[in-house]
Motif scaffolding. Structure first.
Motif, PDB file in Angstrom:
ATOM      1  N   ASN A 120      13.382 -24.744 -27.136  1.00  0.00           N
ATOM      2  CA  ASN A 120      14.732 -24.340 -27.536  1.00  0.00           C
ATOM      3  C   ASN A 120      15.749 -25.112 -26.710  1.00  0.00           C
ATOM      4  O   ASN A 120      15.506 -25.444 -25.556  1.00  0.00           O
ATOM      5  CB  ASN A 120      14.957 -22.847 -27.280  1.00  0.00           C
ATOM      6  CG  ASN A 120      14.118 -21.976 -28.172  1.00  0.00           C
ATOM      7  OD1 ASN A 120      13.305 -22.451 -28.952  1.00  0.00           O
ATOM      8  ND2 ASN A 120      14.307 -20.685 -28.053  1.00  0.00           N
ATOM      9  N   GLY A 121      16.905 -25.338 -27.284  1.00  0.00           N
ATOM     10  CA  GLY A 121      17.980 -25.970 -26.541  1.00  0.00           C
ATOM     11  C   GLY A 121      18.727 -24.955 -25.700  1.00  0.00           C
ATOM     12  O   GLY A 121      18.481 -23.741 -25.789  1.00  0.00           O
ATOM     13  N   PRO A 122      19.647 -25.425 -24.860  1.00  0.00           N
ATOM     14  CA  PRO A 122      20.444 -24.504 -24.050  1.00  0.00           C
ATOM     15  C   PRO A 122      21.332 -23.606 -24.907  1.00  0.00           C
ATOM     16  O   PRO A 122      21.866 -22.616 -24.426  1.00  0.00           O
ATOM     17  CB  PRO A 122      21.264 -25.427 -23.152  1.00  0.00           C
ATOM     18  CG  PRO A 122      21.149 -26.778 -23.722  1.00  0.00           C
ATOM     19  CD  PRO A 122      19.944 -26.815 -24.588  1.00  0.00           C
ATOM     20  N   ASP A 123      21.459 -23.940 -26.186  1.00  0.00           N
ATOM     21  CA  ASP A 123      22.222 -23.100 -27.115  1.00  0.00           C
ATOM     22  C   ASP A 123      21.429 -21.873 -27.559  1.00  0.00           C
ATOM     23  O   ASP A 123      21.953 -21.002 -28.243  1.00  0.00           O
ATOM     24  CB  ASP A 123      22.649 -23.916 -28.333  1.00  0.00           C
ATOM     25  CG  ASP A 123      21.484 -24.656 -29.001  1.00  0.00           C
ATOM     26  OD1 ASP A 123      20.320 -24.466 -28.595  1.00  0.00           O
ATOM     27  OD2 ASP A 123      21.745 -25.431 -29.932  1.00  0.00           O
ATOM     28  N   ALA A 164      30.083 -27.347 -26.045  1.00  0.00           N
ATOM     29  CA  ALA A 164      28.799 -26.629 -26.054  1.00  0.00           C
ATOM     30  C   ALA A 164      27.649 -27.511 -26.548  1.00  0.00           C
ATOM     31  O   ALA A 164      26.505 -27.321 -26.153  1.00  0.00           O
ATOM     32  CB  ALA A 164      28.907 -25.380 -26.922  1.00  0.00           C
ATOM     33  N   LEU A 165      27.934 -28.495 -27.402  1.00  0.00           N
ATOM     34  CA  LEU A 165      26.882 -29.380 -27.893  1.00  0.00           C
ATOM     35  C   LEU A 165      26.641 -30.562 -26.964  1.00  0.00           C
ATOM     36  O   LEU A 165      25.788 -31.405 -27.228  1.00  0.00           O
ATOM     37  CB  LEU A 165      27.211 -29.881 -29.301  1.00  0.00           C
ATOM     38  CG  LEU A 165      27.058 -28.836 -30.411  1.00  0.00           C
ATOM     39  CD1 LEU A 165      27.415 -29.425 -31.758  1.00  0.00           C
ATOM     40  CD2 LEU A 165      25.652 -28.264 -30.442  1.00  0.00           C
ATOM     41  N   PRO A 196      21.034 -29.366 -26.961  1.00  0.00           N
ATOM     42  CA  PRO A 196      21.177 -28.360 -28.017  1.00  0.00           C
ATOM     43  C   PRO A 196      20.393 -28.772 -29.267  1.00  0.00           C
ATOM     44  O   PRO A 196      20.368 -29.942 -29.642  1.00  0.00           O
ATOM     45  CB  PRO A 196      22.677 -28.343 -28.286  1.00  0.00           C
ATOM     46  CG  PRO A 196      23.293 -28.872 -27.035  1.00  0.00           C
ATOM     47  CD  PRO A 196      22.313 -29.865 -26.497  1.00  0.00           C
ATOM     48  N   THR A 197      19.769 -27.818 -29.896  1.00  0.00           N
ATOM     49  CA  THR A 197      18.879 -28.104 -31.016  1.00  0.00           C
ATOM     50  C   THR A 197      19.617 -28.743 -32.186  1.00  0.00           C
ATOM     51  O   THR A 197      19.121 -29.700 -32.779  1.00  0.00           O
ATOM     52  CB  THR A 197      18.149 -26.818 -31.457  1.00  0.00           C
ATOM     53  OG1 THR A 197      17.495 -26.273 -30.305  1.00  0.00           O
ATOM     54  CG2 THR A 197      17.130 -27.105 -32.527  1.00  0.00           C
ATOM     55  N   LEU A 198      20.791 -28.261 -32.526  1.00  0.00           N
ATOM     56  CA  LEU A 198      21.536 -28.850 -33.646  1.00  0.00           C
ATOM     57  C   LEU A 198      21.896 -30.300 -33.349  1.00  0.00           C
ATOM     58  O   LEU A 198      21.813 -31.165 -34.223  1.00  0.00           O
ATOM     59  CB  LEU A 198      22.790 -28.033 -33.960  1.00  0.00           C
ATOM     60  CG  LEU A 198      23.516 -28.427 -35.239  1.00  0.00           C
ATOM     61  CD1 LEU A 198      22.608 -28.296 -36.460  1.00  0.00           C
ATOM     62  CD2 LEU A 198      24.765 -27.583 -35.426  1.00  0.00           C
ATOM     63  N   TYR A 199      22.253 -30.596 -32.113  1.00  0.00           N
ATOM     64  CA  TYR A 199      22.548 -31.975 -31.733  1.00  0.00           C
ATOM     65  C   TYR A 199      21.294 -32.837 -31.865  1.00  0.00           C
ATOM     66  O   TYR A 199      21.343 -33.969 -32.351  1.00  0.00           O
ATOM     67  CB  TYR A 199      23.083 -32.037 -30.300  1.00  0.00           C
ATOM     68  CG  TYR A 199      23.393 -33.441 -29.836  1.00  0.00           C
ATOM     69  CD1 TYR A 199      24.647 -34.000 -30.043  1.00  0.00           C
ATOM     70  CD2 TYR A 199      22.423 -34.216 -29.212  1.00  0.00           C
ATOM     71  CE1 TYR A 199      24.930 -35.299 -29.647  1.00  0.00           C
ATOM     72  CE2 TYR A 199      22.695 -35.511 -28.808  1.00  0.00           C
ATOM     73  CZ  TYR A 199      23.943 -36.041 -29.028  1.00  0.00           C
ATOM     74  OH  TYR A 199      24.218 -37.317 -28.628  1.00  0.00           O
TER      75      TYR A 199
END
Length: 188
Positions: free
Chosen positions: A54-57, A91-92, A121-124
């Motif tokens: 998981n990302g830090p998000d 945040a990203l 971050p996962t979306l990034y």
């Protein structure tokens, strides 16, 4: 800068450099125009990250892949907006550094027994993976026959053997090989 670095008052002769090495510097041409990101691409990218950290998000690839289509469409719209504006929300841009032990068994690892990795971050990461895949052919066009990295191509051993055959030691008395794969596993 060069004068300070090399303590020389001589001007750099660029013409001599290009006369000698012009054939070794490939021309990549114009960058491809990338289309807008789609929800299907986000879904495919998230599925590739299902078993990744998981990302830090707090999001995982599995979580993103379970989103309903309207949410994936909105995620695509947001990523396209970031690209158009050329900025990312703070945040990203936050990444987490994790230290993985080199050996799986045993006690708590010492500092020299770990290797650091960065987790974004996962979306990034979904976005970056998608755009890298789309840009790979163009990026590879900048690599000469004796270069590789990040975009597929031959491994370091193959490159070194090819260079040994193609370049004479008289014309090229010095060579530099940078291999960053598993760099932290070999540094002490």
């Amino acid at each position: 800068f060069r004068r300070v670095l090399f303590r020389s008052q001589q001007a750099l002769d660029q013409a001599a450099f290009w006369n000698k090495y012009a054939g070794d510097v490939p021309d990549g041409g114009d960058a491809p125009v990338l289309g807008p990101i789609t929800c299907a691409q986000i879904l495919a990218g998230a599925r590739k990250l299902k078993k990744k950290a998981n990302g830090p998000d707090g999001l995982s690839g599995a979580m993103i892949s379970l989103l309903p289509q309207p949410a994936l469409i909105r995620a695509a719209q947001i990523l396209n907006l970031f690209e158009r504006r050329g900025t990312w929300p703070r945040a990203l841009l936050e990444w987490r550094i994790v230290f993985l032990p080199k050996q799986k068994a045993g006690n708590v690892a010492r500092l020299d027994e770990v290797r650091p990795i960065c987790i974004g971050p996962t979306l990034y990461r979904v976005w970056a993976s998608l755009r890298l895949d789309q840009m790979k052919p163009w990026l590879a066009s900048f690599l000469g026959t004796h270069q590789a990295g990040g975009v597929g191509g031959p491994d370091v051993t193959t490159l070194l053997l090819t260079m040994e055959l193609d370049k004479t030691s008289e014309a090229y008395p010095v060579a530099l090989c940078l291999d960053y794969s598993k760099a932290f596993d070999s540094l002490d």
